[in-house]
Structure formats: C-alpha cells, structure tokens
Motif scaffolding. Structure first.
Motif, PDB file in Angstrom:
ATOM      1  N   TYR A  32     -54.894  -9.532  21.982  1.00  0.00           N
ATOM      2  CA  TYR A  32     -53.957 -10.513  21.428  1.00  0.00           C
ATOM      3  C   TYR A  32     -53.866 -10.362  19.912  1.00  0.00           C
ATOM      4  O   TYR A  32     -52.773 -10.438  19.337  1.00  0.00           O
ATOM      5  CB  TYR A  32     -54.332 -11.948  21.815  1.00  0.00           C
ATOM      6  CG  TYR A  32     -53.305 -12.898  21.272  1.00  0.00           C
ATOM      7  CD1 TYR A  32     -52.082 -13.050  21.909  1.00  0.00           C
ATOM      8  CD2 TYR A  32     -53.510 -13.577  20.072  1.00  0.00           C
ATOM      9  CE1 TYR A  32     -51.094 -13.852  21.369  1.00  0.00           C
ATOM     10  CE2 TYR A  32     -52.533 -14.377  19.529  1.00  0.00           C
ATOM     11  CZ  TYR A  32     -51.332 -14.520  20.185  1.00  0.00           C
ATOM     12  OH  TYR A  32     -50.350 -15.302  19.640  1.00  0.00           O
ATOM     13  N   ASN A  33     -55.000 -10.132  19.272  1.00  0.00           N
ATOM     14  CA  ASN A  33     -55.011  -9.950  17.822  1.00  0.00           C
ATOM     15  C   ASN A  33     -54.122  -8.775  17.423  1.00  0.00           C
ATOM     16  O   ASN A  33     -53.389  -8.848  16.434  1.00  0.00           O
ATOM     17  CB  ASN A  33     -56.450  -9.734  17.346  1.00  0.00           C
ATOM     18  CG  ASN A  33     -56.550  -9.588  15.849  1.00  0.00           C
ATOM     19  OD1 ASN A  33     -56.335  -8.514  15.303  1.00  0.00           O
ATOM     20  ND2 ASN A  33     -56.876 -10.676  15.178  1.00  0.00           N
ATOM     21  N   TYR A  34     -54.175  -7.685  18.169  1.00  0.00           N
ATOM     22  CA  TYR A  34     -53.319  -6.532  17.882  1.00  0.00           C
ATOM     23  C   TYR A  34     -51.840  -6.899  17.975  1.00  0.00           C
ATOM     24  O   TYR A  34     -51.033  -6.437  17.170  1.00  0.00           O
ATOM     25  CB  TYR A  34     -53.607  -5.376  18.842  1.00  0.00           C
ATOM     26  CG  TYR A  34     -54.890  -4.637  18.587  1.00  0.00           C
ATOM     27  CD1 TYR A  34     -55.452  -4.548  17.314  1.00  0.00           C
ATOM     28  CD2 TYR A  34     -55.550  -4.000  19.626  1.00  0.00           C
ATOM     29  CE1 TYR A  34     -56.624  -3.853  17.090  1.00  0.00           C
ATOM     30  CE2 TYR A  34     -56.728  -3.294  19.419  1.00  0.00           C
ATOM     31  CZ  TYR A  34     -57.265  -3.231  18.144  1.00  0.00           C
ATOM     32  OH  TYR A  34     -58.426  -2.545  17.922  1.00  0.00           O
ATOM     33  N   ILE A  35     -51.490  -7.718  18.942  1.00  0.00           N
ATOM     34  CA  ILE A  35     -50.094  -8.154  19.092  1.00  0.00           C
ATOM     35  C   ILE A  35     -49.692  -9.018  17.902  1.00  0.00           C
ATOM     36  O   ILE A  35     -48.639  -8.818  17.299  1.00  0.00           O
ATOM     37  CB  ILE A  35     -49.899  -8.920  20.425  1.00  0.00           C
ATOM     38  CG1 ILE A  35     -50.091  -7.968  21.610  1.00  0.00           C
ATOM     39  CG2 ILE A  35     -48.526  -9.591  20.466  1.00  0.00           C
ATOM     40  CD1 ILE A  35     -50.230  -8.672  22.949  1.00  0.00           C
ATOM     41  N   GLU A  36     -50.548  -9.965  17.560  1.00  0.00           N
ATOM     42  CA  GLU A  36     -50.235 -10.887  16.466  1.00  0.00           C
ATOM     43  C   GLU A  36     -50.149 -10.167  15.122  1.00  0.00           C
ATOM     44  O   GLU A  36     -49.363 -10.551  14.264  1.00  0.00           O
ATOM     45  CB  GLU A  36     -51.291 -11.992  16.403  1.00  0.00           C
ATOM     46  CG  GLU A  36     -50.741 -13.286  15.916  1.00  0.00           C
ATOM     47  CD  GLU A  36     -51.692 -14.444  16.106  1.00  0.00           C
ATOM     48  OE1 GLU A  36     -52.646 -14.581  15.322  1.00  0.00           O
ATOM     49  OE2 GLU A  36     -51.455 -15.244  17.042  1.00  0.00           O
ATOM     50  N   ASN A  37     -50.944  -9.132  14.949  1.00  0.00           N
ATOM     51  CA  ASN A  37     -50.941  -8.374  13.697  1.00  0.00           C
ATOM     52  C   ASN A  37     -49.967  -7.205  13.719  1.00  0.00           C
ATOM     53  O   ASN A  37     -49.994  -6.356  12.831  1.00  0.00           O
ATOM     54  CB  ASN A  37     -52.355  -7.906  13.358  1.00  0.00           C
ATOM     55  CG  ASN A  37     -53.207  -9.062  12.891  1.00  0.00           C
ATOM     56  OD1 ASN A  37     -52.825  -9.797  11.987  1.00  0.00           O
ATOM     57  ND2 ASN A  37     -54.343  -9.251  13.521  1.00  0.00           N
ATOM     58  N   ASN A  38     -49.130  -7.180  14.735  1.00  0.00           N
ATOM     59  CA  ASN A  38     -48.064  -6.173  14.863  1.00  0.00           C
ATOM     60  C   ASN A  38     -48.603  -4.751  14.931  1.00  0.00           C
ATOM     61  O   ASN A  38     -47.956  -3.806  14.503  1.00  0.00           O
ATOM     62  CB  ASN A  38     -47.038  -6.323  13.732  1.00  0.00           C
ATOM     63  CG  ASN A  38     -45.662  -5.844  14.132  1.00  0.00           C
ATOM     64  OD1 ASN A  38     -45.363  -5.676  15.300  1.00  0.00           O
ATOM     65  ND2 ASN A  38     -44.810  -5.606  13.158  1.00  0.00           N
ATOM     66  N   GLN A  39     -49.794  -4.603  15.481  1.00  0.00           N
ATOM     67  CA  GLN A  39     -50.361  -3.274  15.684  1.00  0.00           C
ATOM     68  C   GLN A  39     -49.986  -2.719  17.053  1.00  0.00           C
ATOM     69  O   GLN A  39     -50.077  -1.526  17.286  1.00  0.00           O
ATOM     70  CB  GLN A  39     -51.885  -3.319  15.532  1.00  0.00           C
ATOM     71  CG  GLN A  39     -52.314  -3.628  14.108  1.00  0.00           C
ATOM     72  CD  GLN A  39     -53.805  -3.798  13.991  1.00  0.00           C
ATOM     73  OE1 GLN A  39     -54.410  -4.618  14.673  1.00  0.00           O
ATOM     74  NE2 GLN A  39     -54.424  -3.023  13.105  1.00  0.00           N
ATOM     75  N   ARG A  40     -49.606  -3.623  17.952  1.00  0.00           N
ATOM     76  CA  ARG A  40     -49.141  -3.240  19.288  1.00  0.00           C
ATOM     77  C   ARG A  40     -48.046  -4.187  19.725  1.00  0.00           C
ATOM     78  O   ARG A  40     -48.058  -5.365  19.372  1.00  0.00           O
ATOM     79  CB  ARG A  40     -50.276  -3.337  20.314  1.00  0.00           C
ATOM     80  CG  ARG A  40     -51.348  -2.320  20.113  1.00  0.00           C
ATOM     81  CD  ARG A  40     -52.229  -2.201  21.342  1.00  0.00           C
ATOM     82  NE  ARG A  40     -53.282  -1.236  21.063  1.00  0.00           N
ATOM     83  CZ  ARG A  40     -54.519  -1.344  21.504  1.00  0.00           C
ATOM     84  NH1 ARG A  40     -54.862  -2.364  22.260  1.00  0.00           N
ATOM     85  NH2 ARG A  40     -55.403  -0.426  21.211  1.00  0.00           N
TER      86      ARG A  40
END
Length: 63
Positions: A32-40
């Motif tokens: 989820y963190n990756y999604i929120e940080n626009n990494q995925r």
C-alpha cells in the motif's frame, strides 16, 4: 516520483492508517505504501477496492 498526496488526504479523512487500510484490502502495508508513494500502480481490481473504501473514482489512479 511524486507521492499521491490526494490519496493520503482521502485516507486520512476517512480515518484510516496505512496499515489498517492495507489490512482491509488484504495487501501488505509495504504494498500500500508503494501505491501511496506512486512507486507502483494498483491493478484495476485493487484500484476499484481502494476507491470503493475511500469513495472516489478508481480511474483517478490513471489520470
């Protein structure tokens, strides 16, 4: 990449922490963190789940 500030704000407005939302979505907090940080980008299925919970159009992830 810039973070999805709109997503952070929406999650906080709805009273979720990253970990509590991740748990509800049945994904890891890191994912989820990756999604929120626009990494995925989330899959369409996951984008729809997040959008349903946080009440916005799932297509916003792909704008």
């Amino acid at each position: 990449m810039k973070s999805r500030k709109w997503l952070v704000e929406r999650r906080e407005e709805k009273g979720y922490s990253q970990s509590s939302l991740a748990k509800e979505l049945k994904i890891t907090s890191q994912a989820y963190n990756y999604i929120e940080n626009n990494q995925r980008n989330p899959s369409v299925e996951l984008a729809k789940k997040i959008a349903d919970i946080l009440n916005f159009s799932w297509t916003k992830f792909y704008e």
